[in-house]
Design an enzyme around this catalytic site. Structure first.
Site, mmCIF file in Angstrom:
data_model
loop_
_atom_site.group_PDB
_atom_site.id
_atom_site.type_symbol
_atom_site.label_atom_id
_atom_site.label_comp_id
_atom_site.label_asym_id
_atom_site.label_seq_id
_atom_site.Cartn_x
_atom_site.Cartn_y
_atom_site.Cartn_z
ATOM 1 N N LYS A 1 0.819 -1.219 0.000
ATOM 2 C CA LYS A 1 0.000 0.000 0.000
ATOM 3 C C LYS A 1 0.846 1.259 0.000
ATOM 4 O O LYS A 1 0.376 2.324 -0.417
ATOM 5 C CB LYS A 1 -0.977 -0.012 1.189
ATOM 6 C CG LYS A 1 -1.889 -1.240 1.251
ATOM 7 C CD LYS A 1 -2.531 -1.578 -0.063
ATOM 8 C CE LYS A 1 -3.454 -2.784 -0.068
ATOM 9 N NZ LYS A 1 -2.893 -4.068 0.358
ATOM 10 N N TYR B 1 -12.107 -15.105 2.886
ATOM 11 C CA TYR B 1 -11.146 -14.029 3.132
ATOM 12 C C TYR B 1 -10.659 -14.049 4.584
ATOM 13 O O TYR B 1 -11.475 -14.067 5.510
ATOM 14 C CB TYR B 1 -11.794 -12.667 2.834
ATOM 15 C CG TYR B 1 -10.879 -11.510 3.180
ATOM 16 C CD1 TYR B 1 -9.967 -11.023 2.259
ATOM 17 C CD2 TYR B 1 -10.910 -10.938 4.447
ATOM 18 C CE1 TYR B 1 -9.111 -9.990 2.587
ATOM 19 C CE2 TYR B 1 -10.053 -9.901 4.791
ATOM 20 C CZ TYR B 1 -9.150 -9.439 3.862
ATOM 21 O OH TYR B 1 -8.291 -8.418 4.195
ATOM 22 N N TYR C 1 -2.919 -12.667 2.800
ATOM 23 C CA TYR C 1 -2.577 -12.362 1.406
ATOM 24 C C TYR C 1 -1.334 -13.118 0.923
ATOM 25 O O TYR C 1 -1.437 -14.067 0.148
ATOM 26 C CB TYR C 1 -2.320 -10.850 1.246
ATOM 27 C CG TYR C 1 -3.508 -9.973 1.495
ATOM 28 C CD1 TYR C 1 -4.409 -9.702 0.467
ATOM 29 C CD2 TYR C 1 -3.737 -9.392 2.734
ATOM 30 C CE1 TYR C 1 -5.501 -8.871 0.676
ATOM 31 C CE2 TYR C 1 -4.827 -8.568 2.959
ATOM 32 C CZ TYR C 1 -5.699 -8.309 1.928
ATOM 33 O OH TYR C 1 -6.773 -7.492 2.131
HETATM 34 C C1 LIG Z 1 -3.682 -5.343 0.114
HETATM 35 C C2 LIG Z 1 -2.723 -6.469 0.060
HETATM 36 C C3 LIG Z 1 -2.620 -7.292 -1.084
HETATM 37 C C4 LIG Z 1 -3.518 -7.156 -2.269
HETATM 38 O O1 LIG Z 1 -3.305 -6.011 -3.009
HETATM 39 P P1 LIG Z 1 -4.551 -5.370 -3.799
HETATM 40 O O2 LIG Z 1 -3.984 -4.201 -4.464
HETATM 41 O O3 LIG Z 1 -5.572 -5.051 -2.749
HETATM 42 O O4 LIG Z 1 -5.052 -6.406 -4.729
HETATM 43 C C5 LIG Z 1 -1.673 -8.279 -1.089
HETATM 44 N N1 LIG Z 1 -0.875 -8.492 -0.029
HETATM 45 C C6 LIG Z 1 -0.952 -7.752 1.095
HETATM 46 C C7 LIG Z 1 -0.051 -8.083 2.221
HETATM 47 C C8 LIG Z 1 -1.879 -6.718 1.172
HETATM 48 O O5 LIG Z 1 -1.956 -5.999 2.297
#
Ligand SMILES: *Cc1c(COP(=O)(O)O)cnc(C)c1O
Length: 337
Positions: free
Chosen positions: A49, A263, A289
């Protein structure tokens, strides 16, 4: 590619390293696997991010905002990095957290990213599963305005064309690195959620006329929905860039076979992948993720998905702060009182 015309605040330690994972590659016995360390972007323990926030926060500043409003799941890494970015730029930050897992565990609800959101000074409030989070953000922004604040809403995951510029920039960075290192990258794999990361990469790689095979590993939506989200945002990002580029639908690939029960809910594959990397490469991934992304990468290597490709890069999107929200997930040996 004319990225330079978009306002950007420097928040990340860029370029992030691109390193081989030779013990993992040896164990899997397939292509050489590399890791692009976007977990090392530097802002509040890092993550993907940060790149998006370089463009989003610059836009907020341009609009004269003094308060950021955003949303995410309880253990949102996006919320944590947004809180840190707001702190660094002297803005207030309001975070709405949606309870998507129903966990009552105090670790999940108060530790990990939630602890860090609050440590960065953000105001955090929870909402139930299935709440219309965009409507909640609008309502909060209205209220802040009536209190004389100048709010700026950042969508969940920072995923809009402005945020996706951060991953257009990453595509450019990776292309430069591969030239400098004399490395031909055949494929790039990463976890895909709110879609901004993949959309930015799709648009960026298309603008560079790159042949890299990009694959997102889904963490929430089914494949068709995920690919449609990525495709739409990639096209909107290309339009925003003003390149006149048409995104090729076939360049958008998501494998959503590693989500498991839902999720943020752990899977055996995620746990095994996360422990394998922790014990062979000394690297930390996260349960929501990057751990599921890795599970997908490892399984696909073992199934021969990558054929005769030689160099596969896993984009490490960060998230290990969320591990502290999942303290009992890993049955770990090696501890005696
Ligand atoms: C937000 C996030 C993702 C996914 O990215 P997007 O742009 O939302 O698809 C992947 N890995 C981590 C650790 C994240 O925080």
């Amino acid at each position: 590619m004319v990225l330079a015309k978009y306002p950007r605040v420097r928040l990340g330690h860029l370029p992030t390293p691109l390193e081989p994972m030779d013990r993992l590659s040896e164990i899997l016995g397939g292509p050489r696997i590399w890791v692009k360390r976007d977990d090392c972007t530097g802002l509040s323990s890092g993550g993907n991010k940060t790149r998006k926030l370089e463009y989003l926060m610059a836009d907020a500043q341009k609009q004269g905002a003094d308060t950021i409003v955003t949303q995410g799941a309880t253990q949102s890494n996006h919320a944590r990095q947004t809180a840190a970015a707001a702190a660094k730029l002297g803005m207030a930050c309001h975070i709405l957290l949606e309870d998507r897992t129903g966990y009552n565990d105090p670790g999940y609800n108060l530790n990990g990213n939630v602890l860090l959101d609050r440590l960065h000074g953000a105001t955090v409030s929870k909402r139930g599963d299935g709440t219309d989070m965009n409507a909640e953000m609008e309502a909060l922004a209205e209220k802040l305005m009536s209190d004389g604040r100048r709010p700026y809403i950042i969508p969940g995951g920072g995923s809009n064309p402005i945020g996706a510029l951060g991953y257009v920039n990453c595509a450019r960075e990776l292309a430069e690195q591969s030239v400098d290192m004399g490395l031909r990258i055949d494929a790039l794999v990463h976890a895909t959620g709110s879609s901004g990361t993949q959309a930015g990469l799709v648009a960026g790689l298309a603008a560079l006329q790159s042949e890299i095979h990009l694959l997102g590993i889904g963490v929430r939506a089914p494949q068709e929905k995920q690919e449609q989200m990525v495709f739409d945002l990639a096209q909107r990002t290309a339009d925003y860039l003003g390149t006149g580029l048409q995104i090729d639908r076939s360049s958008v690939r998501a494998d959503c076979g590693y989500v498991g029960p839902g999720y943020g809910l752990p899977t055996e594959g995620m746990k095994n992948a996360l422990r394998l990397l922790a014990t062979t490469e000394g690297l930390l991934f996260d349960p929501v993720y990057s751990g599921k992304g890795l599970d997908g990468l490892i399984d696909l290597v073992q199934k021969g998905y990558f054929g005769d490709m030689e160099n596969i890069v896993f984009l490490h999107t960060g998230g290990s702060a969320a591990l502290f929200g999942y303290p009992d997930t890993f049955d770990l040996p090696g501890y005696t009182e």
